[in-house]
Design a protein around this motif. Structure first.
Motif, PDB file in Angstrom:
ATOM      1  N   GLN A 174     -10.179  22.294 -43.543  1.00 37.24           N
ATOM      2  CA  GLN A 174      -9.080  21.400 -43.928  1.00 37.24           C
ATOM      3  C   GLN A 174      -9.272  20.049 -43.247  1.00 37.24           C
ATOM      4  OE1 GLN A 174      -5.657  23.938 -42.721  1.00 37.24           O
ATOM      5  NE2 GLN A 174      -5.113  23.887 -44.896  1.00 37.24           N
ATOM      6  N   PHE A 175      -8.557  19.044 -43.724  1.00 38.19           N
ATOM      7  CA  PHE A 175      -8.714  17.699 -43.153  1.00 38.19           C
ATOM      8  C   PHE A 175      -7.374  17.050 -42.862  1.00 38.19           C
ATOM      9  CE2 PHE A 175     -12.370  18.012 -46.231  1.00 38.19           C
ATOM     10  CZ  PHE A 175     -13.404  17.997 -45.307  1.00 38.19           C
ATOM     11  N   LYS A 176      -7.431  16.160 -41.865  1.00 45.10           N
ATOM     12  CA  LYS A 176      -6.362  15.184 -41.657  1.00 45.10           C
ATOM     13  C   LYS A 176      -7.055  13.830 -41.555  1.00 45.10           C
ATOM     14  CE  LYS A 176      -2.733  17.750 -39.246  1.00 45.10           C
ATOM     15  NZ  LYS A 176      -1.974  17.990 -40.486  1.00 45.10           N
ATOM     16  N   ILE A 177      -6.986  13.086 -42.629  1.00 47.17           N
ATOM     17  CA  ILE A 177      -7.685  11.801 -42.755  1.00 47.17           C
ATOM     18  C   ILE A 177      -9.209  11.974 -42.662  1.00 47.17           C
ATOM     19  CG2 ILE A 177      -7.808   9.379 -42.059  1.00 47.17           C
ATOM     20  CD1 ILE A 177      -5.078   9.563 -40.899  1.00 47.17           C
ATOM     21  N   PRO A 178      -9.813  12.518 -43.717  1.00 49.28           N
ATOM     22  CA  PRO A 178     -11.289  12.521 -43.783  1.00 49.28           C
ATOM     23  C   PRO A 178     -11.742  11.079 -44.008  1.00 49.28           C
ATOM     24  CG  PRO A 178     -10.355  13.356 -45.836  1.00 49.28           C
ATOM     25  CD  PRO A 178      -9.203  13.113 -44.907  1.00 49.28           C
ATOM     26  N   HIS A 179     -12.359  10.465 -43.007  1.00 48.67           N
ATOM     27  CA  HIS A 179     -12.462   9.001 -42.936  1.00 48.67           C
ATOM     28  C   HIS A 179     -13.841   8.449 -43.263  1.00 48.67           C
ATOM     29  CE1 HIS A 179     -12.051   5.047 -40.773  1.00 48.67           C
ATOM     30  NE2 HIS A 179     -10.860   5.128 -41.331  1.00 48.67           N
TER      31      HIS A 179
END
Ligand SMILES: *[C@@H]1O[C@H](CO)[C@@H](O)[C@H](O)[C@H]1NC(C)=O
Ligand SMILES: *[C@@H]1O[C@H](CO)[C@@H](O)[C@H](O)[C@H]1NC(C)=O
Length: 334
Positions: free
Chosen positions: A207-212
């Motif tokens: 999962q991601f939180k802000i894949p930047h």
């Protein structure tokens, strides 16, 4: 030998060992690469020749190593959004047509020529898109639904797409996005059809939180700077399968960028809030193991390095700095 003699003898050896070991400890610390004794890069203070062209917030930079060009994406009112410099630092031209708020930028070279891909996080009629331009700024391709943020349901409806990487084959990787509804990594074929899509909002595996930021190495692995989760996650480029994650090196600040050095031996990671480029040993084929920072480049306070790119011919590293409102060039020392 009396008792006193034995005692003094013992005392002598005690101090002898104490000091000889202390010296070893001090020396090891002194010569450790952590202390910056062996620098990997040197700032090129002559690049660019005309820094006054940086009139906005410089969010991203991309190198065309085949043609020796450097593209810079900047934001602001009434400023050109894309600046083009030569690798020597001469300003060549600029454009802003159809570019709202550039976030990520990438140069794609093929045998027939080069093009520039830009992710646009604007909210106007050209926003929420990933666009391809000719080197002179002609719009060639638009991915996404311009002006409409993604709902997390439709793969090609982006919400603040953060960055794009295009392979020589034309296969595309997009990290979507920079804080919007979507938190995912998407792979497209060379005719822009979905091959796979992975990731949802969260901090579990995959999962991601802000894949930047996204890049692909020479061993079939896709690397994603999962900024909000303060980790880097790695995926198989063919299947999208999760291969591993690095978090121990980013406790202080999450990774903002992922780019390999020209020899693929190191991964360079910008950390915006601590104004640092961390240089990590890149693991060979297979399992990624644990992360090791082998060098770092400490930038000045408030520089805020956001995204970077590497000239895969010369090895030079270009750093887009939002705080300092400039792009700086670091050349390898070797
Ligand atoms: C485009 O760039 C020019 C300068 O090159 C500037 O005068 C103009 O205001 C810019 N337009 C936008 C919409 O930013
Ligand atoms: C993602 O999940 C967190 C809770 O884990 C929530 O606070 C946040 O609003 C969610 N973000 C989006 C874009 O849905």
């Amino acid at each position: 030998l009396n008792f006193q003699g034995v005692f003094l003898f013992g005392l002598y050896f005690f101090f002898f060992f104490l000091f000889s070991h202390l010296e070893v400890v001090i020396k090891a610390e002194h010569f450790s690469p952590w202390k910056g004794e062996q620098q990997m890069y040197k700032l090129d203070i002559g690049w660019p020749k005309t820094p006054e062209h940086f009139t906005g917030q410089t969010f991203c930079v991309a190198v065309d190593s085949v043609h020796g060009l450097v593209y810079v994406g900047q934001r602001g009112d009434n400023v050109p959004k894309v600046l083009v410099f030569s690798k020597e630092g001469y300003f060549l031209h600029s454009w802003n047509d159809t570019v709202e708020m550039p976030h990520g930028i990438f140069v794609w070279n093929t045998e027939t020529g080069s093009s520039v891909w830009i992710t646009d996080v604007g909210t106007g009629k050209y926003g929420h898109t990933v666009k391809q331009y000719s080197p002179l700024g002609k719009l060639l391709q638009v991915l996404g639904t311009p002006g409409n943020a993604g709902s997390s349901l439709i793969p090609l409806q982006f919400d603040q797409p953060a960055e794009i990487f295009v392979e020589e084959t034309g296969e595309v990787y997009v990290v979507d996005g920079d804080g919007g509804m979507n938190n995912r990594l998407l792979k497209l074929s060379d005719d822009y059809k979905e091959i796979w899509l992975t990731g949802t909002n969260g901090s579990g595996i995959g999962q991601f939180k802000i894949p930047h930021s996204v890049t692909v190495d020479a061993f079939g692995r896709v690397w994603v700077a999962d900024r909000g989760n303060k980790r880097i996650q790695v995926f198989d480029k063919v299947t999208g399968e999760w291969l591993g994650s690095w978090s121990g090196c980013f406790l202080e600040d999450g990774p903002y960028s992922v780019r390999f050095t020209a020899d693929y031996k190191y991964l360079i990671v910008a950390q915006l809030n601590i104004n640092r480029l961390a240089i990590l040993a890149a693991p060979p084929v297979g399992s990624i193991g644990d992360c090791v920072i082998v060098h770092s480049v400490q930038l000045a306070d408030e520089t805020k390095p956001h995204l970077i790119d590497v000239d895969m011919k010369s090895g030079a590293v270009y750093v887009a700095e939002i705080g300092a409102q400039q792009v700086q060039k670091y050349v390898p020392l070797s």
